[in-house]
Design a protein around this motif. Structure first.
Motif, PDB file in Angstrom:
ATOM      1  N   UNK B   7      -2.159  -4.354  -2.170  1.00  0.00           N
ATOM      2  CA  UNK B   7      -0.954  -5.171  -2.160  1.00  0.00           C
ATOM      3  C   UNK B   7      -0.100  -4.856  -3.386  1.00  0.00           C
ATOM      4  N   UNK B   8       1.235  -4.867  -3.180  1.00  0.00           N
ATOM      5  CA  UNK B   8       2.151  -4.567  -4.287  1.00  0.00           C
ATOM      6  C   UNK B   8       1.838  -5.417  -5.518  1.00  0.00           C
ATOM      7  N   UNK B   9       1.497  -6.672  -5.282  1.00  0.00           N
ATOM      8  CA  UNK B   9       1.254  -7.576  -6.410  1.00  0.00           C
ATOM      9  C   UNK B   9      -0.040  -7.225  -7.141  1.00  0.00           C
ATOM     10  N   UNK B  67      14.965  -2.470  -1.744  1.00  0.00           N
ATOM     11  CA  UNK B  67      14.272  -1.217  -2.046  1.00  0.00           C
ATOM     12  C   UNK B  67      12.876  -1.486  -2.588  1.00  0.00           C
ATOM     13  N   UNK B  68      11.983  -0.566  -2.332  1.00  0.00           N
ATOM     14  CA  UNK B  68      10.609  -0.701  -2.774  1.00  0.00           C
ATOM     15  C   UNK B  68      10.414  -0.191  -4.199  1.00  0.00           C
ATOM     16  N   UNK B  69       9.149   0.012  -4.552  1.00  0.00           N
ATOM     17  CA  UNK B  69       8.806   0.426  -5.910  1.00  0.00           C
ATOM     18  C   UNK B  69       9.113   1.901  -6.146  1.00  0.00           C
ATOM     19  N   UNK B  70       8.920   2.714  -5.103  1.00  0.00           N
ATOM     20  CA  UNK B  70       9.069   4.164  -5.280  1.00  0.00           C
ATOM     21  C   UNK B  70      10.151   4.733  -4.360  1.00  0.00           C
ATOM     22  N   UNK B 179      -5.124  13.189  -6.874  1.00  0.00           N
ATOM     23  CA  UNK B 179      -6.365  12.427  -6.929  1.00  0.00           C
ATOM     24  C   UNK B 179      -6.257  11.219  -6.017  1.00  0.00           C
ATOM     25  N   UNK B 180      -5.116  10.508  -6.158  1.00  0.00           N
ATOM     26  CA  UNK B 180      -4.850   9.346  -5.306  1.00  0.00           C
ATOM     27  C   UNK B 180      -3.446   9.515  -4.755  1.00  0.00           C
ATOM     28  N   UNK B 181      -3.240   9.105  -3.495  1.00  0.00           N
ATOM     29  CA  UNK B 181      -1.876   9.101  -2.949  1.00  0.00           C
ATOM     30  C   UNK B 181      -1.546   7.716  -2.417  1.00  0.00           C
ATOM     31  N   UNK B 182      -0.270   7.367  -2.575  1.00  0.00           N
ATOM     32  CA  UNK B 182       0.213   6.069  -2.123  1.00  0.00           C
ATOM     33  C   UNK B 182       1.309   6.274  -1.086  1.00  0.00           C
ATOM     34  N   UNK B 183       1.318   5.412  -0.083  1.00  0.00           N
ATOM     35  CA  UNK B 183       2.450   5.360   0.840  1.00  0.00           C
ATOM     36  C   UNK B 183       2.879   3.904   0.909  1.00  0.00           C
ATOM     37  N   UNK B 184       4.127   3.670   0.603  1.00  0.00           N
ATOM     38  CA  UNK B 184       4.611   2.294   0.529  1.00  0.00           C
ATOM     39  C   UNK B 184       5.027   1.829   1.924  1.00  0.00           C
ATOM     40  N   UNK B 185       4.499   0.693   2.328  1.00  0.00           N
ATOM     41  CA  UNK B 185       4.850   0.117   3.635  1.00  0.00           C
ATOM     42  C   UNK B 185       4.996  -1.391   3.440  1.00  0.00           C
ATOM     43  N   UNK B 186       6.234  -1.883   3.582  1.00  0.00           N
ATOM     44  CA  UNK B 186       6.451  -3.320   3.381  1.00  0.00           C
ATOM     45  C   UNK B 186       6.047  -3.712   1.972  1.00  0.00           C
ATOM     46  N   UNK B 187       5.200  -4.728   1.843  1.00  0.00           N
ATOM     47  CA  UNK B 187       4.797  -5.145   0.495  1.00  0.00           C
ATOM     48  C   UNK B 187       3.383  -4.663   0.169  1.00  0.00           C
ATOM     49  N   UNK B 188       3.010  -3.556   0.828  1.00  0.00           N
ATOM     50  CA  UNK B 188       1.681  -2.984   0.549  1.00  0.00           C
ATOM     51  C   UNK B 188       1.782  -1.473   0.345  1.00  0.00           C
ATOM     52  N   UNK B 189       0.757  -0.932  -0.289  1.00  0.00           N
ATOM     53  CA  UNK B 189       0.611   0.522  -0.374  1.00  0.00           C
ATOM     54  C   UNK B 189      -0.621   0.923   0.415  1.00  0.00           C
TER      55      UNK B 189
END
Ligand code: FAD
Ligand code: SF4
Ligand code: FES
Lengths: 301, 384
Positions: B7-9, B67-70, B179-189
């Protein structure tokens, strides 16, 4: 003339793969040896030869080079310069460098003498194709301190003189006072090397030829198809020589030139020495003319 | 490794895990009117809600609560700034009674974790690996830093008009190497790990909070995020009111450029080019450097400083008594042909990842894609 290398562009232009494991197997680009000047002699005004001996006996034992290769000579606090190895590759006690004082490092070298230290990295780069030239006539054309780079080759040829056909050295200097290694020409001639000289401007005592080094071709009895050419000197001079040699019928695949550019790392890491797609420090300094022909024609590449 | 939801938080937890594992954490932040990489202690310092508008010679930030974080893309910094720092002392020497002695201390670089690395910059990392580590002689300091690097990558879901990673085949989806990848979707990664180090970080994270797994449908939707963007980039569909998106035709580009070294376009672009070197400084793959000597007053203590060089400066091609590239035309040509053609000979890859920084940060907006297109349109000699 054979076509210059053409490389297909990859369909997926950017690599997208992680580095292989282990990440690297190469050695430290700045790996060096401390050496001492064991002899220094003036060749002509402003040009000196320094024989350097390794401080570390293990380095001395393992260091070998091929004629045409160069070292980076480093004076801590002053800087580093690329200098061809000019000595006989079979004489292992010291490594010779013939240096023209033109700037920072080379002038500082001039102030050093026997016993002083010089830090050396090397040897770097490609060599004159002395194996390929075996059995052929060899035409060595140089100008100015360019002769330093081929002196090692001349000495190696003399050591195996019967492996080569006719060997001629055409050497041009601005003035007679610029003819380096003058005291050695007689020994080279005695060993079966045809040494021909020319100067751009004669002085009072000069009775030899005056004119560009290309004019010396007129005096040669060339067997063009059997001749290999090695050339080292300023770029315009090398271009003129290559053209003259082509006109004389020497195949471009049998011509070799030694290139010069700004250098810092000598290890294809710093990017300074690029010439078209080539790194002069790694892919050169000695190139077959064919490989560079397309790029040598381009101004300011 | 399966994907899980963060979760984004809860982003702070990821930062904390990395810090607890000994990493110095770097992340994107708004500073001086741009998104730049800085030390990141607090997730609230991330540029959430900030969008970057980029075009030739233009970079502008705009706040958008949607807009999201990234959703910003790349700023002037890249991994290069950390792995190949602009300046570094790489050797020290002392004059002793027994002669010159190298006194360089053993090098122990920091363990860096960089958050927010995009597909283009991950490709740039692989390219710089080939440059600095792929040869017989290597940069051992780069190697030491590289081996300790931890990469938290981000799949882009928005592109700037200057982005053309789709043309270069290295984005917008991140390739391997993170090492780690993130994909932002709504208020979650959606978060995933590929390396042992990445898996270990996720395990630590799972010890602190619950990381629910994605369903198969969710995984498919997450994979579609960068794919949707790639399709839009390919179709060159601009967002409403935004500048024309870039693309670059790379077909036979090496021979096209080396066959056109005498093209009149080089002189034409030189009339606009200021030879300022900005493009090489912001380029994530440019690797040129030179060395300066720094001495104390006695001259007995010497440090050698390697610093970035650029083919746009005269020093780059300076030889005693002559300069190999005395004109802006010859220097611009060196830059463009090295990047897109010479690199292929040298390293088996393009030197361009399509990140678009050279377009954005050029004070006069010279556009690498336009310059290639101009030559392709009217070649002086046709490539064979
Ligand atoms: C493969 C190779 C072999 C060579 N072999 C020989 C040889 O056998 N004998 C020989 O005498 N020479 C040789 N040279 C040439 C020699 O390397 C140069 O003459 C030497 O580097 C000059 O160094 P310097 O510090 O004395 O001169 P400088 O001109 O003071 O310094 C040259 C270097 O300083 C930097 N520089 C110069 N001007 C500027 C400026 N305005 N701004 C910023 N930086 C600048 C550049 O990095 C340049 O490379 C060779 C060169 C190469 C590439
Ligand atoms: S030569 Fe120019 S384009 Fe190539 S890496 Fe160096 S600075 Fe970048
Ligand atoms: S001298 Fe550094 S790359 Fe050739």
């Amino acid at each position: 003339m054979t076509a210059p290398p053409r490389i297909e562009s990859p369909p997926r232009p950017c690599i997208h793969t992680p580095a292989p494991e282990p990440l690297a197997v190469g050695r430290d680009a700045w790996h060096h040896h401390v050496t001492r000047i064991v002899a220094a002699r003036d060749e002509v005004a402003g040009v000196r030869t320094y024989d350097l001996a390794f401080r570390d006996p293990a380095a001395a034992a393992s260091y070998t080079f091929a004629p045409g290769q160069f070292n980076m000579l480093y004076l801590p606090g002053i800087g580093e310069a690329a200098i061809s190895i000019s000595s006989d590759p079979l004489k292992r006690a010291s490594v010779g460098h013939t240096v023209k004082a033109v700037g920072n490092v080379t002038h500082a070298l001039e102030r050093l003498g026997v016993g002083d230290e010089v830090v050396l990295r090397g040897p770097f780069g490609t060599a004159w194709p002395l194996d390929e030239l075996q059995g052929r006539d060899v035409l060595i054309v140089t100008g100015g301190v360019g002769l330093a780079s081929v002196r090692a080759a001349i000495l190696q040829i003399i050591a195996a003189r019967h492996d080569y056909g006719r060997v001629s050295v055409l050497f041009g200097a601005k003035t007679p006072a610029g003819l380096i290694y003058a005291s050695e020409y007689d020994a080279w001639r005695a060993a079966g090397i045809d040494v021909r000289l020319t100067v751009d401007e004669a002085d009072g005592d000069w009775t030899g030829r005056v004119g560009l080094v290309t004019a010396l071709f007129d005096d040669l009895d060339l067997d063009a198809a059997a001749t290999g050419l090695t050339c080292c000197g300023p770029e315009p001079m090398m271009l003129a020589v290559v053209r003259r040699a082509s006109a004389a019928g020497i195949p471009s695949a049998a011509m070799y030139v030694s290139m010069e550019r700004n250098m810092s790392c000598a290890a294809r890491l710093c990017g300074l020495c690029q010439f078209g797609p080539e790194f002069i420090c790694r892919d050169g300094p000695v190139f077959s003319y064919d490989r560079l022909a397309k790029f040598l024609d381009i101004k300011h590449l | 490794m399966p994907l899980s939801w963060l979760h984004t938080t809860d982003f702070q937890q990821l930062i904390d895990v990395l810090r607890d594992r000994g990493h110095r954490v770097i992340g994107p932040q708004v500073a001086d009117g741009a998104v730049v990489y800085r030390d990141l202690a607090d997730a609230s310092d991330l540029p959430t809600g900030w969008l970057d508008e980029q075009d030739g010679g233009l970079y502008r930030l705009r706040y958008d609560p949607q807009a999201g974080t990234f959703d910003h893309v790349v700023g002037p910094h890249s991994l290069k700034n950390f792995l190949f720092p602009p300046r570094e002392t790489f050797e020290t020497w002392s004059r002793t009674p027994n002669g010159w002695l190298q006194t360089t201390p053993a090098y122990e670089p920091e363990q860096l974790a960089v958050i927010g690395v995009r597909g283009c910059d991950l490709a740039a990392l692989a390219i710089q690996d080939r440059v600095f580590l792929g040869g017989d002689s290597i940069d051992v300091r780069y190697q030491a830093r590289r081996e300790k690097l931890f990469v938290v990558a981000v799949n882009c879901r928005r592109a700037a008009a200057t982005c053309f990673c789709h043309s270069m085949g290295c984005g917008p989806a991140v390739g391997p190497g993170f090492d780690i990848a993130l994909t932002e979707v709504g208020d979650r990664f959606a978060i995933e790990a590929t390396t042992d180090a990445g898996i270990a970080v996720l395990a630590d994270l799972a010890g602190r909070l619950s990381l629910p797994l994605l369903t198969a449908d969710e995984v498919a939707a997450v994979r579609q995020v960068p794919e949707t963007l790639r399709e839009a980039m390919q179709a060159r569909r601009p967002e409403e009111g935004t500048p024309r998106p870039r693309s670059l035709d790379t077909e036979n580009i090496r021979n096209l450029l080396f066959d056109n070294l005498a093209h009149p376009r080089w002189a034409e672009v030189a009339d606009r080019c200021l030879s300022c070197a900005n493009c090489t400084l912001v380029c994530p793959t440019c690797f040129c450097s030179s060395v300066g000597e720094v001495t104390d007053l006695t001259g007995d203590e010497v440090s050698r400083e390697r610093h970035w060089a650029s083919c746009f400066t005269l020093e780059h091609s300076q030889m005693h008594g002559a300069n190999a590239r005395p004109t802006t035309a010859s220097r611009y040509r060196q830059w463009l042909t090295h990047k897109l053609a010479g690199w292929i000979d040298q390293f088996g890859t393009s030197g361009c990842t399509g990140c678009g920084r050279c377009i954005t940060w050029c004070p006069v907006g010279i556009d690498i894609t336009e310059e290639v297109a101009a030559i392709r349109e009217m070649p002086t000699s046709s490539p064979s």
